[in-house]
Design a protein around this motif. Structure first.
Motif, PDB file in Angstrom:
ATOM      1  N   GLY A  97       0.818  -1.207   0.000  1.00 14.09           N
ATOM      2  CA  GLY A  97       0.000   0.000   0.000  1.00 14.09           C
ATOM      3  C   GLY A  97       0.844   1.245   0.000  1.00 14.09           C
ATOM      4  N   ARG A  98       0.301   2.310  -0.576  1.00 12.36           N
ATOM      5  CA  ARG A  98       1.025   3.575  -0.652  1.00 12.36           C
ATOM      6  C   ARG A  98       0.867   4.418   0.601  1.00 12.36           C
ATOM      7  N   ASP A  99      -0.213   4.169   1.347  1.00 14.74           N
ATOM      8  CA  ASP A  99      -0.437   4.939   2.564  1.00 14.74           C
ATOM      9  C   ASP A  99      -1.344   4.142   3.491  1.00 14.74           C
ATOM     10  N   LEU A 100      -1.673   4.720   4.622  1.00 15.12           N
ATOM     11  CA  LEU A 100      -2.484   4.045   5.637  1.00 15.12           C
ATOM     12  C   LEU A 100      -3.841   3.642   5.100  1.00 15.12           C
ATOM     13  N   ASP A 101      -4.433   4.447   4.221  1.00  9.82           N
ATOM     14  CA  ASP A 101      -5.772   4.162   3.716  1.00  9.82           C
ATOM     15  C   ASP A 101      -5.790   2.977   2.760  1.00  9.82           C
ATOM     16  N   GLU A 102      -4.673   2.708   2.085  1.00 14.84           N
ATOM     17  CA  GLU A 102      -4.622   1.622   1.109  1.00 14.84           C
ATOM     18  C   GLU A 102      -4.004   0.350   1.673  1.00 14.84           C
ATOM     19  N   LEU A 103      -3.571   0.384   2.909  1.00 20.35           N
ATOM     20  CA  LEU A 103      -2.804  -0.711   3.487  1.00 20.35           C
ATOM     21  C   LEU A 103      -3.591  -2.020   3.534  1.00 20.35           C
ATOM     22  N   THR A 104      -2.984  -3.098   3.006  1.00 18.99           N
ATOM     23  CA  THR A 104      -3.538  -4.442   3.128  1.00 18.99           C
ATOM     24  C   THR A 104      -2.408  -5.388   3.512  1.00 18.99           C
ATOM     25  N   GLY A 105      -2.783  -6.532   4.111  1.00 17.52           N
ATOM     26  CA  GLY A 105      -1.779  -7.504   4.506  1.00 17.52           C
ATOM     27  C   GLY A 105      -1.860  -7.802   5.985  1.00 17.52           C
ATOM     28  N   PHE A 106      -0.712  -8.201   6.557  1.00 15.65           N
ATOM     29  CA  PHE A 106      -0.725  -8.567   7.972  1.00 15.65           C
ATOM     30  C   PHE A 106       0.569  -8.165   8.658  1.00 15.65           C
ATOM     31  N   ILE A 107       0.450  -7.960   9.965  1.00 12.35           N
ATOM     32  CA  ILE A 107       1.590  -7.752  10.865  1.00 12.35           C
ATOM     33  C   ILE A 107       1.390  -8.696  12.038  1.00 12.35           C
ATOM     34  N   HIS A 108       2.309  -9.637  12.211  1.00 13.29           N
ATOM     35  CA  HIS A 108       2.260 -10.573  13.329  1.00 13.29           C
ATOM     36  C   HIS A 108       3.465 -10.295  14.231  1.00 13.29           C
ATOM     37  N   ALA A 109       3.211  -9.806  15.425  1.00 12.29           N
ATOM     38  CA  ALA A 109       4.286  -9.502  16.370  1.00 12.29           C
ATOM     39  C   ALA A 109       4.174 -10.423  17.584  1.00 12.29           C
ATOM     40  N   HIS A 110       5.320 -10.714  18.191  1.00  8.98           N
ATOM     41  CA  HIS A 110       5.303 -11.575  19.375  1.00  8.98           C
ATOM     42  C   HIS A 110       6.468 -11.204  20.295  1.00  8.98           C
ATOM     43  N   ASP A 111       6.419 -11.737  21.501  1.00  7.75           N
ATOM     44  CA  ASP A 111       7.447 -11.444  22.508  1.00  7.75           C
ATOM     45  C   ASP A 111       7.663  -9.932  22.650  1.00  7.75           C
ATOM     46  N   ILE A 112       6.555  -9.234  22.855  1.00  2.63           N
ATOM     47  CA  ILE A 112       6.587  -7.769  22.937  1.00  2.63           C
ATOM     48  C   ILE A 112       6.777  -7.357  24.396  1.00  2.63           C
ATOM     49  N   VAL A 113       7.769  -6.517  24.619  1.00  2.00           N
ATOM     50  CA  VAL A 113       8.046  -6.033  25.975  1.00  2.00           C
ATOM     51  C   VAL A 113       8.230  -4.527  25.935  1.00  2.00           C
ATOM     52  N   TYR A 114       7.391  -3.823  26.675  1.00  4.60           N
ATOM     53  CA  TYR A 114       7.554  -2.368  26.853  1.00  4.60           C
ATOM     54  C   TYR A 114       7.887  -2.121  28.317  1.00  4.60           C
ATOM     55  N   SER A 115       8.950  -1.395  28.565  1.00  2.00           N
ATOM     56  CA  SER A 115       9.334  -1.090  29.944  1.00  2.00           C
ATOM     57  C   SER A 115       9.559   0.399  30.111  1.00  2.00           C
ATOM     58  N   GLU A 116       9.225   0.882  31.297  1.00  2.00           N
ATOM     59  CA  GLU A 116       9.406   2.301  31.624  1.00  2.00           C
ATOM     60  C   GLU A 116       9.527   2.420  33.141  1.00  2.00           C
ATOM     61  N   LEU A 117      10.635   2.965  33.595  1.00  2.00           N
ATOM     62  CA  LEU A 117      10.928   3.049  35.022  1.00  2.00           C
ATOM     63  C   LEU A 117      10.796   1.647  35.637  1.00  2.00           C
ATOM     64  N   GLU A 118       9.878   1.477  36.592  1.00  2.78           N
ATOM     65  CA  GLU A 118       9.739   0.178  37.244  1.00  2.78           C
ATOM     66  C   GLU A 118       8.614  -0.670  36.660  1.00  2.78           C
ATOM     67  N   ASP A 119       7.957  -0.179  35.624  1.00  2.74           N
ATOM     68  CA  ASP A 119       6.802  -0.872  35.053  1.00  2.74           C
ATOM     69  C   ASP A 119       7.168  -1.600  33.761  1.00  2.74           C
ATOM     70  N   THR A 120       6.470  -2.714  33.535  1.00  2.00           N
ATOM     71  CA  THR A 120       6.702  -3.508  32.333  1.00  2.00           C
ATOM     72  C   THR A 120       5.380  -4.040  31.793  1.00  2.00           C
ATOM     73  N   ILE A 121       5.232  -4.007  30.474  1.00  2.00           N
ATOM     74  CA  ILE A 121       4.097  -4.617  29.790  1.00  2.00           C
ATOM     75  C   ILE A 121       4.636  -5.763  28.939  1.00  2.00           C
ATOM     76  N   ASN A 122       4.126  -6.968  29.157  1.00  2.00           N
ATOM     77  CA  ASN A 122       4.506  -8.129  28.367  1.00  2.00           C
ATOM     78  C   ASN A 122       3.309  -8.589  27.540  1.00  2.00           C
ATOM     79  N   ILE A 123       3.507  -8.713  26.246  1.00  2.00           N
ATOM     80  CA  ILE A 123       2.447  -9.174  25.349  1.00  2.00           C
ATOM     81  C   ILE A 123       2.994 -10.350  24.551  1.00  2.00           C
ATOM     82  N   ALA A 124       2.373 -11.505  24.697  1.00  2.00           N
ATOM     83  CA  ALA A 124       2.878 -12.710  24.033  1.00  2.00           C
ATOM     84  C   ALA A 124       2.761 -12.602  22.516  1.00  2.00           C
TER      85      ALA A 124
END
Length: 206
Positions: A76-103
């Motif tokens: 796709g040329r931009d957000l409006d035309e976007l097709t397909g897939f995004i598969h993400a895994h083992d996602i970790v966001y950390s900030e100071l003492e906090d953590t978000i884990n997404i399988a």
């Protein structure tokens, strides 16, 4: 340091890319093809470290860091035309003492006969959008309908918002880690569901 091992042709790259910088460490393998009218992105990537605040991607504490692995196949040329897939895994966001884990987190997008379908699945929430709308103006369309019912929210600088007619389905699981970091004043019950329909031409919102 930046290491490249691949073939770079006119508007096309196929191969491996490794970036190892203080604020950003990433491995990339696959291709990006910009030769045709519709660009194609087909690759796998692992972000080992991304200090989002230091990269000016997020206004948060400088400790904010994101790591994940992903398989991406989109076109796709931009957000409006976007097709397909995004598969993400083992996602970790950390900030100071906090953590978000997404399988895992999966996003798919399809278009046909002017109807767009977007589906998102994760440990945190699921959502489905289907209808005729421009993704780049989705929030503008929502705000436009809200302003029809509550004029106090009307934007004095009127925007030319494209027509939007869609259905929305959302199911939440456990958002506590997310809201604790980003929206501590917000409380969302686990296993909440929402179904809504929106049309910014008729003012429908239900």
């Amino acid at each position: 340091s930046i290491k490249v091992n691949g073939k770079l042709r006119r508007k096309q790259f196929e191969g491996n890319l490794n970036v190892d910088e203080p604020n950003f460490v990433i491995d990339f393998s696959g291709g990006i093809d910009l030769r045709s009218k519709i660009p194609v992105y087909d690759f796998t990537t692992t972000i080992h470290r991304a200090h989002l605040a230091n990269l000016n991607l997020l206004k948060r504490d400088e400790s904010a860091n994101l790591a994940l692995a992903a398989d991406i196949n989109i076109r796709g040329r931009d957000l409006d035309e976007l097709t397909g897939f995004i598969h993400a895994h083992d996602i970790v966001y950390s900030e100071l003492e906090d953590t978000i884990n997404i399988a895992k987190m999966q996003f798919t997008s399809e278009r046909g006969n002017d109807v767009q379908t977007a589906n998102f699945r994760s440990d945190l929430l699921d959502f489905d959008l289907k209808g005729r709308y421009k993704r780049s103006h989705l929030f503008d369309a929502i705000n436009q309908v809200i302003a029809m019912y509550f004029p106090v929210f009307r934007d004095q600088k009127q925007k030319n918002v494209p027509p939007a007619d869609l259905a929305i389905d959302i199911k939440t699981y456990d958002l506590n880690d997310v809201t604790r970091i980003f929206l501590p004043e917000l409380s969302v019950s686990n296993n909440s569901t929402f179904h809504g329909e929106l049309n910014n031409q008729t003012g429908l919102f239900k």
